[in-house]
Design a protein around this motif. Sequence first.
Motif, PDB file in Angstrom:
ATOM      1  N   HIS A  54      -6.641   8.957   0.616  1.00  0.00           N
ATOM      2  CA  HIS A  54      -6.802   7.729  -0.168  1.00  0.00           C
ATOM      3  C   HIS A  54      -8.260   7.486  -0.528  1.00  0.00           C
TER       4      HIS A  54
ATOM      5  N   TYR B 276       3.707   7.771  -0.192  1.00  0.00           N
ATOM      6  CA  TYR B 276       2.487   7.150  -0.704  1.00  0.00           C
ATOM      7  C   TYR B 276       1.998   7.892  -1.942  1.00  0.00           C
TER       8      TYR B 276
ATOM      9  N   ASP C 143      -6.888   0.919   1.265  1.00  0.00           N
ATOM     10  CA  ASP C 143      -5.751   1.831   1.386  1.00  0.00           C
ATOM     11  C   ASP C 143      -5.897   2.716   2.620  1.00  0.00           C
TER      12      ASP C 143
ATOM     13  N   ARG D 207       0.803  -1.222   0.000  1.00  0.00           N
ATOM     14  CA  ARG D 207       0.000   0.000   0.000  1.00  0.00           C
ATOM     15  C   ARG D 207       0.837   1.274   0.000  1.00  0.00           C
TER      16      ARG D 207
END
Length: 299
Positions: free
Chosen positions: A142, A81, A147, A64
Motif C-alpha cells: 500500500h 485489497y 492504508d 480500506r
Amino acid sequence: MISMSPLLRLALLALVASITGWLGGRCRADVGDFAPCLPVFYRCWPPKGLAGTPICQRFGNQYRFATMYSRQRRSPWFSGYLYTVPTGRRPEPQLAYAEADGNMVPFPPGPLDQKVLDSQAVEPDYINSTYSRGHLNPSLHHRDHEDRTSTFTLTNAVPQKIGSNDGPWEVLEQTVNRTLGEYCLGEAYVVTGVIPYQKDERWLRDHRVAVPEYLWTAYCCPDYNNSLPKELREAFPTYAAIGRNDPNSTEEIVPVNQTAKTQFRGYDVRRMTLDTLETYLKDRFTTAVSVFYERCSGS
C-alpha cells in the motif's frame, strides 16, 4: 405502479447515480454484506465458495479493504485489497479491534472485553507461542500511510510460522510488489487467504485461534504492460501461489527445497496459475472456490 412526485423521483435518481458513481460504474455483481467495500474486488465480485462473516475493514472513517472472517476459528479465511505502489516508511504495528462505530482502534489498556475475546484473536493469544502474526493484507502493498496502518488489525492476521513470515512468504510478497509496481498499468486486485488442515486442526491457546496449514494468494491485473520479460509472460493477467506454514506437511501441494537455509526449510512457496490454485482450494474445501470474476477476464 406506485406514483411519486417529480421531486421524489429526482431524489431517487440522484441517490442511484451517486451509488453507481461511488462503485465506479463497474460493480455489476451481487451485493451482500461486503457492499461498502466491493470496489476492492475485481468487478466488485467477492470470491465465491468460502463462507464466513464479511468485514469491511474501516480505518479513519474510510473503508480500506475486505476480510472474510471465521468467528469460530477467530481468524480470517481471506482478505481482499487493491494494490498500490508503496512509499514511505513502514508504520508501527497497531493491534486493532473494531469500536462500536466500526473504526479500528488500538486495544485499550486493562482487561479485554469478553465480547472481543469471544469473537476474535487478541494479542495474548500470540505471546510466548511459536507463531507470528501473519497479515493476509500486508502493509508492504500500500502507498498511503493510513492504508498501511489499517492492515495491523488482528482480524487480518493468522498464526504464521516465523520461518514462513520472514522467509519464502516475505520474498513472495516483495516479488509481487515489484512485479505489479513495474508492469501493472491499471488497478491490481489481490486476494490472500488460508488453507486449513484436512484433519487434526492446530490451535493457539487451547482452541482459541486456528492455525492454517498453508497460505495462498492471487492477483488480478487486467491492464498490464505487454512488453513483459519472458519469465513474466505467464504472470499476467493473473498469477497465484501457495506457501507452506508447516514444515512437516506432505509435499503433494508444495514440495520442499532441501537446499534452503535451515531456518526456512519446509516453508517453501510454489507459484502457479489461478486455475491450479482453485483446484487445490476445491479439493481442500470440498466445494468450488472462485477467486476472481470470470478469472479476471470478464468484460
